[in-house]
Design an enzyme around this catalytic site. Structure first.
Site, short mmCIF file in Angstrom:
data_model
loop_
_atom_site.label_atom_id
_atom_site.label_comp_id
_atom_site.label_asym_id
_atom_site.label_seq_id
_atom_site.Cartn_x
_atom_site.Cartn_y
_atom_site.Cartn_z
N GLU A 116 1.70 0.09 -5.41
CA GLU A 116 0.75 1.20 -5.59
C GLU A 116 1.50 2.46 -5.97
O GLU A 116 2.54 2.79 -5.40
CB GLU A 116 -0.06 1.43 -4.32
CG GLU A 116 -1.15 2.48 -4.53
CD GLU A 116 -2.10 2.60 -3.37
OE1 GLU A 116 -3.16 3.22 -3.56
OE2 GLU A 116 -1.79 2.10 -2.27
N ASP A 125 0.54 6.53 -6.61
CA ASP A 125 -0.41 7.65 -6.61
C ASP A 125 0.11 8.73 -7.55
O ASP A 125 1.18 9.32 -7.31
CB ASP A 125 -0.55 8.24 -5.20
CG ASP A 125 -1.40 7.36 -4.29
OD1 ASP A 125 -1.60 6.19 -4.65
OD2 ASP A 125 -1.84 7.85 -3.24
N GLU A 171 -3.25 4.84 -8.63
CA GLU A 171 -4.30 5.72 -8.11
C GLU A 171 -4.12 7.02 -8.88
O GLU A 171 -3.28 7.85 -8.56
CB GLU A 171 -4.15 5.92 -6.60
CG GLU A 171 -5.34 6.65 -6.00
CD GLU A 171 -5.31 6.67 -4.49
OE1 GLU A 171 -5.40 7.78 -3.92
OE2 GLU A 171 -5.19 5.59 -3.89
N HIS A 224 1.51 11.40 -1.89
CA HIS A 224 0.22 11.24 -1.24
C HIS A 224 -0.50 12.58 -1.30
O HIS A 224 -0.17 13.50 -0.57
CB HIS A 224 0.41 10.77 0.21
CG HIS A 224 -0.81 10.13 0.79
ND1 HIS A 224 -1.01 9.96 2.13
CD2 HIS A 224 -1.90 9.58 0.18
CE1 HIS A 224 -2.15 9.35 2.33
NE2 HIS A 224 -2.71 9.11 1.17
N HIS A 250 0.84 -1.20 0.00
CA HIS A 250 0.00 0.00 0.00
C HIS A 250 0.88 1.25 0.00
O HIS A 250 1.87 1.32 0.74
CB HIS A 250 -0.89 0.00 1.25
CG HIS A 250 -1.66 1.27 1.46
ND1 HIS A 250 -1.35 2.17 2.47
CD2 HIS A 250 -2.71 1.79 0.79
CE1 HIS A 250 -2.19 3.19 2.42
NE2 HIS A 250 -3.04 2.99 1.42
N ASN A 251 0.51 2.24 -0.83
CA ASN A 251 1.28 3.49 -0.91
C ASN A 251 2.79 3.22 -0.86
O ASN A 251 3.52 3.72 -0.01
CB ASN A 251 0.88 4.44 0.23
CG ASN A 251 -0.49 5.06 0.00
OD1 ASN A 251 -1.13 4.83 -1.03
ND2 ASN A 251 -0.97 5.83 0.96
#
Length: 614
Positions: free
Chosen positions: A167, A169, A216, A182, A137-138
């Site tokens: 991931e 973003d 994302e 983020h 995640h992230n």
């Protein structure tokens, strides 16, 4: 008692000439004293006829009776002696001295983790949705979620740990260069291009099986086109940009996708339409898709995230905030622009918003994947476990941490593995029990990052529910005798580094199998503590069970101090679940997952799968 204390005590006793130095014979004497382990000596003397050496028949008896090694030939015995016996005369006589036996017992052949599981041994020809997939995640963050740095090391370290779903973003950057960070926080930014270059370099260092890039995507259409260009130019033929001929209407297998990178993002149109556009100029082609925002649970996560990010925003939507405060569902849709160039790079991993299990059964396509926040997933697991498992049998499902975990903490991944969720995404930068479980689970199948789910999580006819009692199961009876510790890490809370050591043995699995037992405390001894305590566990679903060993230093004031741990899948103690016994060594790892060799535990394990009526 620590190694430093033992060494200097023995050195002082052996410095006969009082010159501050020792002879080679004195050094050997010191080595034998420090390396001597009484528990190994007891086993050796049990099988040695003259208490000096093991003859080949003695070694054979030990392997059959204690280690439960069934297929033993003279060649096998000879190979062990040749490999581990250091004394030439003893080796030539096809015998084994105590030193050779100790070397053997400390070798990789006597590890608790079955070395057969160190290679890819599972069938890799099932569709992707039949596997647990190591997921992050992230991935770009290496600290907290609000003000910490973004760093390429996040991607490199995750890939080196065997992670297969990363991931990213993506946001608009200056000079038409997309950036990774983020959003709406003070985390630092990385260029999308440098992220992709780092992933390309390390993608297949640990595993040949496919890497999924979970985007994302918050970029404008023009910068989405830049992203598409970067993905194609950096990855080249490694990037999967068209459906495979043999898989027009079903997910391919990890084997069919070896050395391929898959993009997970929103997609316009069908795979057939994507193929028809191959080779055409897609510059400037932008489509809009409607994104439903009626999912209140997701809204709650977004509310929390925007509230935390409110420090960094100037003027939130007042009407929206009012609705959120009074708890009204936001029945609205938004239109999202998707660049065709990027959309056409999405093949078997199309991001699709989860609405309900019923909706998915009726409308969801084979190549559409869902991401569900941990809070909603947990609620669904309690209320609709059977429907959840039916869903994960067909569709790749990703679970991600809730937004309030601003410290990058993690949830327990086991509860979602129990439901067959393929991608349980954790914050890899945060040490602790969840990452110990993650690292332990994916030791299996050669560390490939793909583990075939148990049959009952793949079979449409199975009625498996992890939350109910498993009356008809054939449980595993596991007995672990914790004999001793070897050179355990010293305590940081003690001025003399002498730990009051204890060991906790935990089972993680379905709720009925969760259990924890611990040894007594051995005072002021981390060098060679002896517990000699046995624990019994009855495990109904061994296919999902993980066993975790934790060594702690007892501290009544500040709470116990973590010294080391080791986690592995139960079935990796013996891959084929043949009734097994054996003396085994358990290596210990630090909180950050680094090896603490030679720190280890010495155990005797016995387990057998019971039959109905047994």
């Amino acid at each position: 008692m620590g190694l430093h204390t033992v060494w200097h005590g023995v050195e002082k006793d052996n410095d006969r000439l009082k010159q501050g130095r020792i002879t080679i014979e004195e050094f050997r004497s010191i080595y034998r004293t420090v390396a001597h382990r009484e528990e190994i000596s007891e086993i050796f003397h049990t099988y040695s006829e003259n208490r000096k050496v093991l003859f080949d028949k003695n070694l054979t008896a030990f392997l059959r009776q204690e280690q439960y090694t069934l297929n033993i030939s003279k060649t096998t015995i000879s190979e062990i002696i040749q490999k581990y016996e250091p004394i030439q005369e003893v080796r030539q006589a096809q015998q084994m001295s105590f030193e050779g036996f100790t070397r053997y017992m400390n070798s990789s052949e006597c590890l608790l983790f079955n070395n057969e599981c160190e290679k890819v041994y599972q069938d890799m020809n099932h569709p992707l949705n039949d596997y647990f997939i190591s997921s992050s995640h992230n991935t770009y963050l290496i600290s907290d979620q609000l003000v910490g740095p973004s760093d390429l090391w996040g991607y490199v370290s995750a890939l080196v740990k065997g992670c297969r779903c990363l991931e990213i973003d993506c946001w608009d950057g200056s000079q038409n260069e997309p950036v990774v960070y983020h959003g709406y926080t003070l985390t630092s930014k990385l260029l999308f291009k440098t992220v992709i270059q780092a992933i390309h370099k390390y993608a297949f260092v640990m595993s040949d099986y496919p890497v999924v890039l979970s985007l994302e995507n918050h970029c404008s259409a023009s910068q989405q086109e830049v992203m598409a260009d970067i993905l194609q130019s950096v990855f080249g033929d490694t990037l999967l940009s068209d459906m495979l001929d043999d898989f027009p209407d079903k997910l391919p297998s990890p084997e069919a996708l070896k050395l391929k990178v898959l993009v997970k993002n929103k997609k316009i149109g069908t795979l057939r339409e994507t193929r028809e556009r191959r080779g055409s100029d897609k510059h400037g082609q932008v489509e809009e898709c409607e994104e439903d925002e009626t999912d209140q649970e997701d809204e709650e996560d977004e509310v929390k995230e925007s509230e935390m990010a409110g420090v960094f925003k100037d003027s939130p939507d007042e009407e929206t905030e009012k609705k959120r405060v009074v708890g009204l569902p936001l029945f609205k849709k938004r239109r999202v622009k998707v660049a065709m160039a990027l959309s056409d790079l999405v093949i078997y991993t199309k991001a699709e918003k989860f609405r309900s299990f019923r909706y998915s059964r009726m409308h969801q396509q084979f190549n559409e994947n869902n991401s569900i926040g941990e809070t909603k997933a947990r609620k669904l697991s309690k209320l609709k476990a059977h429907d959840f498992i039916l869903h994960t049998r067909k569709f790749i499902t990703r679970i991600y941490p809730k937004a309030t975990r601003t410290d990058s903490s993690n949830f327990n991944p086991q509860e979602f593995w129990n439901l067959g969720c393929q991608m349980v995404a954790l914050n890899f930068q945060t040490p602790g029990t969840p990452m110990d479980l993650q690292n332990g689970k994916f030791l299996d199948n050669g560390g490939s990052g793909y583990i075939l789910k148990p049959q009952f999580l793949r079979d449409d006819k199975s009625n498996f529910n992890p939350n109910t009692a498993l009356i008809d199961s054939n449980p595993v009876v596991l007995i672990i005798r914790l004999i001793s510790g070897v050179q355990l890490p010293p305590s940081n809370h003690s001025s003399s580094n002498k730990a009051d050591s204890l060991v906790i043995v935990e089972i993680f699995g379905v709720p009925n199998d969760q259990m924890k037992q611990q040894t007594r405390v051995i005072k002021r001894n981390a060098f060679s503590p002896r517990w000699n305590e046995a624990f019994t566990f009855i495990i109904h679903v061994p296919e999902l069970a993980l066993v975790r060993f934790v060594v702690e230093n007892q501290s009544l004031i500040a709470g116990n101090e973590f010294l080391g741990q080791y986690t592995l899948p139960l079935l990796c103690m013996n891959k084929d679940m043949i009734p097994s016994t054996g003396y085994r060594r358990i290596p210990l790892f630090s909180r950050m997952g680094e090896s603490l060799e030679p720190a280890s535990l010495f155990v005797y394990v016995w387990y057998i799968r019971a039959t109905n009526g047994a």
